[in-house]
Design an enzyme around this catalytic site. Sequence first.
Site, PDB file in Angstrom:
ATOM      1  N   PRO A 135       0.765  -1.401   0.217  1.00 31.49           N
ATOM      2  CA  PRO A 135       0.181   0.016   0.017  1.00 31.49           C
ATOM      3  C   PRO A 135       1.104   1.543  -0.088  1.00 31.49           C
ATOM      4  O   PRO A 135       1.884   1.769   1.017  1.00 31.49           O
ATOM      5  CB  PRO A 135      -0.420  -0.196   1.465  1.00 31.49           C
ATOM      6  CG  PRO A 135      -0.223  -1.552   1.987  1.00 31.49           C
ATOM      7  CD  PRO A 135       0.519  -2.202   1.258  1.00 31.49           C
TER       8      PRO A 135
ATOM      9  N   ASP B  21       5.781   2.628   2.671  1.00 32.01           N
ATOM     10  CA  ASP B  21       5.210   1.219   2.097  1.00 32.01           C
ATOM     11  C   ASP B  21       3.841   1.552   4.053  1.00 32.01           C
ATOM     12  O   ASP B  21       4.697   0.914   4.520  1.00 32.01           O
ATOM     13  CB  ASP B  21       6.055  -0.158   2.410  1.00 32.01           C
ATOM     14  CG  ASP B  21       5.241  -1.148   2.688  1.00 32.01           C
ATOM     15  OD1 ASP B  21       3.893  -1.029   3.287  1.00 32.01           O
ATOM     16  OD2 ASP B  21       5.713  -2.698   2.394  1.00 32.01           O
ATOM     17  N   HIS B  22       2.514   2.331   3.300  1.00 29.50           N
ATOM     18  CA  HIS B  22       2.243   2.201   4.605  1.00 29.50           C
ATOM     19  C   HIS B  22       1.422   0.524   5.672  1.00 29.50           C
ATOM     20  O   HIS B  22       1.150   1.271   6.651  1.00 29.50           O
ATOM     21  CB  HIS B  22       0.533   2.506   4.099  1.00 29.50           C
ATOM     22  CG  HIS B  22      -0.081   3.897   4.668  1.00 29.50           C
ATOM     23  ND1 HIS B  22       0.392   3.927   5.812  1.00 29.50           N
ATOM     24  CD2 HIS B  22      -0.923   4.847   4.160  1.00 29.50           C
ATOM     25  CE1 HIS B  22      -0.130   4.853   6.794  1.00 29.50           C
ATOM     26  NE2 HIS B  22      -0.756   5.689   5.981  1.00 29.50           N
ATOM     27  N   ARG B  23       2.230  -0.029   5.230  1.00 25.85           N
ATOM     28  CA  ARG B  23       1.752  -1.103   6.844  1.00 25.85           C
ATOM     29  C   ARG B  23       3.264  -1.126   7.477  1.00 25.85           C
ATOM     30  O   ARG B  23       2.760  -1.410   8.797  1.00 25.85           O
ATOM     31  CB  ARG B  23       1.825  -2.907   5.204  1.00 25.85           C
ATOM     32  CG  ARG B  23       1.359  -2.754   4.263  1.00 25.85           C
ATOM     33  CD  ARG B  23       1.840  -4.360   4.327  1.00 25.85           C
ATOM     34  NE  ARG B  23       2.939  -4.627   3.388  1.00 25.85           N
ATOM     35  CZ  ARG B  23       3.375  -4.883   2.755  1.00 25.85           C
ATOM     36  NH1 ARG B  23       3.024  -6.555   2.788  1.00 25.85           N
ATOM     37  NH2 ARG B  23       4.357  -5.513   2.043  1.00 25.85           N
TER      38      ARG B  23
ATOM     39  N   ILE C 269       5.380   2.113   7.620  1.00 31.37           N
ATOM     40  CA  ILE C 269       5.138   3.318   7.632  1.00 31.37           C
ATOM     41  C   ILE C 269       4.110   4.629   7.671  1.00 31.37           C
ATOM     42  O   ILE C 269       3.935   4.059   7.179  1.00 31.37           O
ATOM     43  CB  ILE C 269       6.544   3.623   7.049  1.00 31.37           C
ATOM     44  CG1 ILE C 269       7.750   2.663   6.953  1.00 31.37           C
ATOM     45  CG2 ILE C 269       6.866   5.669   7.188  1.00 31.37           C
ATOM     46  CD1 ILE C 269       9.205   3.330   5.746  1.00 31.37           C
TER      47      ILE C 269
END
Length: 557
Positions: A353, A529-531, A533
């Site tokens: 994501p 990577d929004h998972r 960060i």
Amino acid sequence: MAIEFKLPELGENIETAQIVKVVVSEGDVIKEDDIILEIETDKATVEVPSDISGKVSKVHVKDGDTAKVGQVILTLEAVDAKEEKPEPKEEKKQEVKKEEPKKEETNVERKEAPKKKETLSGGTYEFKLPELGENIESADVTSVLVKAGDQINEDDPVLEIETDKATVEVPIDKSGKVREVKIKEGQKAKVGETVIVIELTEDVSEEESQHEKKEEVVEEKKEEKVESEKKVESELQSIPQISDETYTARQFKKELPDKIAPASPSVRRFSREIGIDIHQVSGSGPGGRISFEDVKSFAKNLNEKISKGKGTIGVSAEPLPDFSKWGEVKREEMSNIRKKTAEHLSYAWSVIPHVTQFDKADITELEKLRKHYSKEVDAAGGKLTVTAILVKIIAEALQKFPQFNCSIDMEKKEIIYKNYFNIGIAVDTDRGLLVPVIKNADKKNVTEISIELGEIAAKARDKKLSLEEMQGGNFSISNLGGIGGTYFTPIVNSPEVAILGVSRGNYEPVYKDGEFVPRLMLPLSLSYDHRIIDGADAIRFLRWVVESLENPFRMLL
Ligand code: CAO
């Protein structure tokens, strides 16, 4: 008295369905939950069970018709229980089996089986609330699903309970007739406490029915296999619809209880949870009974077929039009680098994501320093560029922000923090994009980095990079500023978790100390990577990079 069976609600925005097969005929005696139709909507193919019992006096539709939700499908005459003789029922069952082999062992029928045998061992069994997990000693009973006198089978859910972690159905581990329910809704039950007492049923039915059904099963298996393969094939044809189909089937089953597949409730639930339509799974147990293993191996095969057949992550390639209709075309095989890049970036784009954070650094002062020290670096055999300086800054930033220097192991649900600082540099070559890696950038000074950057960029362009030189990166930098552009959104080079995109530095009017002054501004794009960060971490990281470019002394602090 005549009763009408109408096409039920099929899901949001579904108003019609195509009748693929009418499974019953006039004169048939059907029970609640018997399958009467197979229909196809634009989202899925599903079986429609009846919610009423009776003798079919009129079938109002035929194969191939389109029926509207609410349209009358069957007219039934109420039948006396006695009229429901085993003979016609048996006939009907066989007919249906020809079309739908897996229908033979519905839950309804399984519940009837012990009645036929009525062989009680005479023993009673106290069903105790089983272990529910580590540190869980009790649970709130939210629903009691059986009552005294009910005939129940092994694996039937008997209670619904709520722990502080989840709400779950509790299946029983023996078959029999409920003698006493010792717990009420709303009460708390302790692990190990007797909640239900049953009179045990001797399980002879399994063996007998196995014998009775043996021949049928062999024949049906063949049909079932062909049917199941066809379904897998058609699923492969329409992979983008898998999730839709699962969703619709689930929605559908909310309204029409799932009592068709010859599988225990826990297996059906498991199948639903992993998005597999249990009707497509061939059971390897007696009478085609579907086990956990059957569902798992079906899912595994499906995944293998999907990845082999398509080479993309869950998305099939759309069929291409014939471009030559509109003009001359030339087909060319992709180079290996292009193939790898396409596969790798599709994977990263589908799995990660992405969010991209933008910022600008005032590099006016840095530019002066760069020019000042350029000759020195030239003499040492390197070229002092903004990319080389950024490699050093990023190596420092990764030490300050460790979540940018990690990878995610989603299978084990773990984060892998790395205690080394290797930076990948995107290099534009005539064969495509390559990303060689500057290893241990934290231990090298800017002159050493400049020399190495020049060497690896040259090797990349001269096809001299080894595989080893392109592996082990923790974070990538993609500098397109030498070519131009303002901002762009780079794709994270998985399994890394962030990438810095650098665009062209330009002089801009910047409002400073009460006036507009020309400053050299460098646009930066940080994709992450929004998972792992969060947005706040990302802007803190990028701000730190910006401030280090504006004041390199900061790195020494
Ligand atoms: N803004 C303004 N000027 C820039 C700049 C920027 N962001 N980045 C580089 N420049 C200038 C340099 O200062 C240099 O100018 P001078 O020759 O006047 O000093 C010139 O552009 C060329 O720089 P360079 O490319 O030789 O050196 P570099 O270290 O900045 O970049 C490398 C090295 C390998 C990153 C670069 O050559 C390259 O290949 N870039 C493309 C990367 C790419 O394709 N990314 C896309 C990946 S996603 O598809």
